[in-house]
Motif scaffolding. Sequence first.
Motif, PDB file in Angstrom:
ATOM      1  N   VAL A 104       0.846  -1.200   0.000  1.00 11.40           N
ATOM      2  CA  VAL A 104       0.000   0.000   0.000  1.00 11.40           C
ATOM      3  C   VAL A 104       0.883   1.252   0.000  1.00 11.40           C
ATOM      4  O   VAL A 104       0.656   2.193  -0.769  1.00 11.40           O
ATOM      5  N   ARG A 105       1.897   1.250   0.845  1.00 15.53           N
ATOM      6  CA  ARG A 105       2.801   2.407   0.940  1.00 15.53           C
ATOM      7  C   ARG A 105       3.490   2.678  -0.397  1.00 15.53           C
ATOM      8  O   ARG A 105       3.633   3.842  -0.808  1.00 15.53           O
ATOM      9  N   GLU A 108       1.013   4.339  -2.637  1.00 13.71           N
ATOM     10  CA  GLU A 108       0.836   5.731  -2.177  1.00 13.71           C
ATOM     11  C   GLU A 108       2.033   6.593  -2.579  1.00 13.71           C
ATOM     12  O   GLU A 108       1.861   7.760  -2.947  1.00 13.71           O
ATOM     13  N   ASP A 109       3.221   6.035  -2.535  1.00 13.25           N
ATOM     14  CA  ASP A 109       4.415   6.780  -2.969  1.00 13.25           C
ATOM     15  C   ASP A 109       4.336   7.114  -4.459  1.00 13.25           C
ATOM     16  O   ASP A 109       4.707   8.216  -4.868  1.00 13.25           O
ATOM     17  N   ILE A 111       1.581   7.473  -6.170  1.00 11.34           N
ATOM     18  CA  ILE A 111       0.544   8.502  -6.283  1.00 11.34           C
ATOM     19  C   ILE A 111       1.143   9.877  -5.981  1.00 11.34           C
ATOM     20  O   ILE A 111       0.937  10.831  -6.731  1.00 11.34           O
ATOM     21  N   ALA A 112       1.883   9.971  -4.894  1.00 11.55           N
ATOM     22  CA  ALA A 112       2.516  11.243  -4.519  1.00 11.55           C
ATOM     23  C   ALA A 112       3.496  11.707  -5.595  1.00 11.55           C
ATOM     24  O   ALA A 112       3.544  12.898  -5.944  1.00 11.55           O
ATOM     25  N   LYS A 146      -6.463  -0.781   2.328  1.00 11.56           N
ATOM     26  CA  LYS A 146      -6.715   0.634   2.630  1.00 11.56           C
ATOM     27  C   LYS A 146      -7.825   1.132   1.687  1.00 11.56           C
ATOM     28  O   LYS A 146      -7.536   1.642   0.603  1.00 11.56           O
ATOM     29  N   LEU A 149      -7.764   4.409  -0.435  1.00  9.17           N
ATOM     30  CA  LEU A 149      -6.629   4.603  -1.345  1.00  9.17           C
ATOM     31  C   LEU A 149      -7.052   5.296  -2.641  1.00  9.17           C
ATOM     32  O   LEU A 149      -6.434   6.281  -3.056  1.00  9.17           O
ATOM     33  N   ASN A 152      -8.212   8.895  -1.985  1.00 11.12           N
ATOM     34  CA  ASN A 152      -7.046   9.734  -1.679  1.00 11.12           C
ATOM     35  C   ASN A 152      -6.277  10.084  -2.950  1.00 11.12           C
ATOM     36  O   ASN A 152      -5.804  11.208  -3.108  1.00 11.12           O
ATOM     37  N   ALA A 153      -6.167   9.119  -3.855  1.00 13.63           N
ATOM     38  CA  ALA A 153      -5.493   9.381  -5.130  1.00 13.63           C
ATOM     39  C   ALA A 153      -6.263  10.431  -5.929  1.00 13.63           C
ATOM     40  O   ALA A 153      -5.664  11.372  -6.472  1.00 13.63           O
ATOM     41  N   ARG A 156      -5.681  13.875  -5.064  1.00 12.30           N
ATOM     42  CA  ARG A 156      -4.373  14.371  -5.522  1.00 12.30           C
ATOM     43  C   ARG A 156      -4.315  14.442  -7.043  1.00 12.30           C
ATOM     44  O   ARG A 156      -3.241  14.544  -7.623  1.00 12.30           O
TER      45      ARG A 156
END
Length: 188
Positions: A104-105, A108-109, A111-112, A146, A149, A152-153, A156
């Motif tokens: 998941v992390r 998320e990385d 995505i960021a 999550k 997820l 949250n994406a 962003r």
Amino acid sequence: MGTVQKQLRDETANLVKALRRPEVRGQWGEMQLRRVAELAGMAAHCDFTEQTSVDSGALRPDMVVDLPGGRQIVVDAKTPITAYIDAAEATEDADRDTNLTHHVRHIEDKIAELSSKRYQDHFHTADFVVLFIPGESFLYAAASRKPELIENAMNRNVVIATPTTLISLLKVVALGWREEQLADNAKK
């Protein structure tokens, strides 16, 4: 039958070993992305371009899809699956849970990372970029872990797409092109 099973196990192990190498994962993700575009009926250099560089080469999305009206969709293929593979190979529940958390992390990385590139400042895009993950199960595992997820994406300006969802999106784009051609023919 035993020989065939052993060969299958060996080939699967070789594939997993290859997918642990970042350059192989990247090439595989880009190949899957190209194949998805082709399955959706799109043609390279006509409906989409690959590896388009902007900002003196600092930005290079994997694919830019042209939309009617001069707009574009920027797609970047990412294959953050090392932790997913580790989770699948884990024999202990605690190890599996830890690896899925890492999976998941990693997503998320990505995505960021895509959000920070601000492709919309360099292309005539909608205010989002598509993060293409080349397997349904990779996203499912992360979203199960999550649930927020995907939301949250979106917050962003990143849309996460798997082969199935990207084919659907690209089919809609292809339909838009056909309708624009029909409208042009009707005017003529």
